[in-house]
Motif scaffolding. Sequence first.
Motif, PDB file in Angstrom:
ATOM      1  N   MET A 195       0.835  -1.205   0.000  1.00  0.00           N
ATOM      2  CA  MET A 195       0.000   0.000   0.000  1.00  0.00           C
ATOM      3  C   MET A 195       0.872   1.259   0.000  1.00  0.00           C
ATOM      4  SD  MET A 195      -2.694   1.418   2.869  1.00  0.00           S
ATOM      5  CE  MET A 195      -1.407   1.639   4.114  1.00  0.00           C
ATOM      6  N   CYS A 196       1.852   1.293   0.888  1.00  0.00           N
ATOM      7  CA  CYS A 196       2.725   2.458   0.983  1.00  0.00           C
ATOM      8  C   CYS A 196       3.571   2.643  -0.270  1.00  0.00           C
ATOM      9  CB  CYS A 196       3.610   2.354   2.218  1.00  0.00           C
ATOM     10  SG  CYS A 196       2.681   2.489   3.757  1.00  0.00           S
ATOM     11  N   GLN A 197       4.080   1.529  -0.818  1.00  0.00           N
ATOM     12  CA  GLN A 197       4.892   1.634  -2.026  1.00  0.00           C
ATOM     13  C   GLN A 197       4.045   2.158  -3.179  1.00  0.00           C
ATOM     14  OE1 GLN A 197       8.342   1.319  -2.206  1.00  0.00           O
ATOM     15  NE2 GLN A 197       7.821   2.417  -4.069  1.00  0.00           N
ATOM     16  N   GLY A 198       2.783   1.743  -3.249  1.00  0.00           N
ATOM     17  CA  GLY A 198       1.887   2.292  -4.261  1.00  0.00           C
ATOM     18  C   GLY A 198       1.714   3.793  -4.096  1.00  0.00           C
ATOM     19  N   ALA A 199       1.543   4.253  -2.870  1.00  0.00           N
ATOM     20  CA  ALA A 199       1.403   5.691  -2.611  1.00  0.00           C
ATOM     21  C   ALA A 199       2.682   6.441  -2.976  1.00  0.00           C
ATOM     22  CB  ALA A 199       1.036   5.928  -1.147  1.00  0.00           C
ATOM     23  N   ILE A 200       3.827   5.840  -2.690  1.00  0.00           N
ATOM     24  CA  ILE A 200       5.118   6.452  -3.046  1.00  0.00           C
ATOM     25  C   ILE A 200       5.199   6.624  -4.567  1.00  0.00           C
ATOM     26  CG2 ILE A 200       7.616   6.008  -3.112  1.00  0.00           C
ATOM     27  CD1 ILE A 200       7.143   4.593  -0.298  1.00  0.00           C
ATOM     28  N   LEU A 201       4.798   5.598  -5.295  1.00  0.00           N
ATOM     29  CA  LEU A 201       4.780   5.683  -6.760  1.00  0.00           C
ATOM     30  C   LEU A 201       3.839   6.781  -7.240  1.00  0.00           C
ATOM     31  CD1 LEU A 201       4.781   1.887  -7.520  1.00  0.00           C
ATOM     32  CD2 LEU A 201       6.435   3.520  -8.463  1.00  0.00           C
ATOM     33  N   TRP A 202       2.616   6.787  -6.726  1.00  0.00           N
ATOM     34  CA  TRP A 202       1.636   7.795  -7.152  1.00  0.00           C
ATOM     35  C   TRP A 202       2.112   9.202  -6.832  1.00  0.00           C
ATOM     36  CZ3 TRP A 202      -1.564   6.663 -10.723  1.00  0.00           C
ATOM     37  CH2 TRP A 202      -2.126   5.395 -10.813  1.00  0.00           C
ATOM     38  N   ALA A 203       2.826   9.371  -5.716  1.00  0.00           N
ATOM     39  CA  ALA A 203       3.323  10.694  -5.345  1.00  0.00           C
ATOM     40  C   ALA A 203       4.446  11.179  -6.275  1.00  0.00           C
ATOM     41  CB  ALA A 203       3.822  10.679  -3.899  1.00  0.00           C
ATOM     42  N   GLY A 204       5.172  10.258  -6.882  1.00  0.00           N
ATOM     43  CA  GLY A 204       6.282  10.643  -7.754  1.00  0.00           C
ATOM     44  C   GLY A 204       7.624  10.693  -7.055  1.00  0.00           C
ATOM     45  N   ILE A 205       7.700  10.147  -5.842  1.00  0.00           N
ATOM     46  CA  ILE A 205       8.971  10.061  -5.120  1.00  0.00           C
ATOM     47  C   ILE A 205       9.853   9.083  -5.884  1.00  0.00           C
ATOM     48  CG2 ILE A 205      10.035   9.334  -2.943  1.00  0.00           C
ATOM     49  CD1 ILE A 205       7.263  10.172  -1.646  1.00  0.00           C
ATOM     50  N   ARG A 206      11.135   9.421  -6.066  1.00  0.00           N
ATOM     51  CA  ARG A 206      11.994   8.632  -6.954  1.00  0.00           C
ATOM     52  C   ARG A 206      12.969   7.708  -6.257  1.00  0.00           C
ATOM     53  NH1 ARG A 206      13.799  11.841 -12.127  1.00  0.00           N
ATOM     54  NH2 ARG A 206      11.865  11.507 -13.217  1.00  0.00           N
ATOM     55  N   GLU A 207      13.114   7.855  -4.934  1.00  0.00           N
ATOM     56  CA  GLU A 207      14.126   7.049  -4.255  1.00  0.00           C
ATOM     57  C   GLU A 207      13.651   6.731  -2.837  1.00  0.00           C
ATOM     58  OE1 GLU A 207      18.902   7.106  -4.364  1.00  0.00           O
ATOM     59  OE2 GLU A 207      17.986   9.008  -3.794  1.00  0.00           O
ATOM     60  N   VAL A 208      13.882   5.490  -2.411  1.00  0.00           N
ATOM     61  CA  VAL A 208      13.478   5.019  -1.085  1.00  0.00           C
ATOM     62  C   VAL A 208      14.665   4.309  -0.432  1.00  0.00           C
ATOM     63  CG1 VAL A 208      11.964   3.416   0.169  1.00  0.00           C
ATOM     64  CG2 VAL A 208      11.061   4.726  -1.777  1.00  0.00           C
ATOM     65  N   PHE A 209      14.889   4.610   0.836  1.00  0.00           N
ATOM     66  CA  PHE A 209      15.867   3.899   1.661  1.00  0.00           C
ATOM     67  C   PHE A 209      15.111   3.331   2.854  1.00  0.00           C
ATOM     68  CE2 PHE A 209      18.496   6.811  -0.666  1.00  0.00           C
ATOM     69  CZ  PHE A 209      19.701   6.150  -0.851  1.00  0.00           C
ATOM     70  N   PHE A 210      15.341   2.056   3.156  1.00  0.00           N
ATOM     71  CA  PHE A 210      14.691   1.468   4.320  1.00  0.00           C
ATOM     72  C   PHE A 210      15.692   0.676   5.145  1.00  0.00           C
ATOM     73  CE2 PHE A 210      13.962  -1.822   1.058  1.00  0.00           C
ATOM     74  CZ  PHE A 210      14.338  -2.977   1.721  1.00  0.00           C
ATOM     75  N   GLY A 211      15.297   0.418   6.399  1.00  0.00           N
ATOM     76  CA  GLY A 211      16.136  -0.357   7.310  1.00  0.00           C
ATOM     77  C   GLY A 211      15.799  -1.829   7.249  1.00  0.00           C
ATOM     78  N   ALA A 212      14.781  -2.244   7.994  1.00  0.00           N
ATOM     79  CA  ALA A 212      14.383  -3.652   8.059  1.00  0.00           C
ATOM     80  C   ALA A 212      13.532  -4.007   6.838  1.00  0.00           C
ATOM     81  CB  ALA A 212      13.579  -3.904   9.337  1.00  0.00           C
TER      82      ALA A 212
END
Length: 178
Positions: free
Chosen positions: A108-125
Amino acid sequence: MAVVCHGHQRLDQHSPPRLALLPMSSAASDHELFMKQAIRLATENPDAPFAALLVNRKSGDIVATGINQSSTNPTLHGEIAAIHDFAQRSGEGWNELTLYSTAEPCCMCQGAILWAGIREVFFGASISDLIRIGWKQIDIPAQEVVHRSWKPELTIHGGVLAEDCKQLFRDAISDRRR
């Protein structure tokens, strides 16, 4: 070393994402500094320590934050809360943002990130880390969502301060058992 997934690789239903190592450079130490901020933010909700930051890549400024509030709204994960925070503050320049999250974004969150147009994601776990720890997750990696989207240029980097992030979730599970 951290793990990086590049969005331009396509997957069929059975192939796992290909991973590469992210070199630990001065930029990587910046990523660790931002992740430390996300970890600090996550401690504000020790029961569900999912927290996210949005950082403007050009200025290096944290422009929005979010903490998991799914106990009051099941869709208000840390990433969604950060996206909402940015939309309320500005809502312009989404493609200039990088998202940092204590855990791999769910589908769900990754879909929202895509729709928002954010181009880069860094995550921990990672999602698989959380499942191994005993945290309930939908077992669809964020990279799979990107691969099946129209935005293959989105890049996902995993494993930034992963042990510190995993400890947040171990502690939350341990506290539940008490």
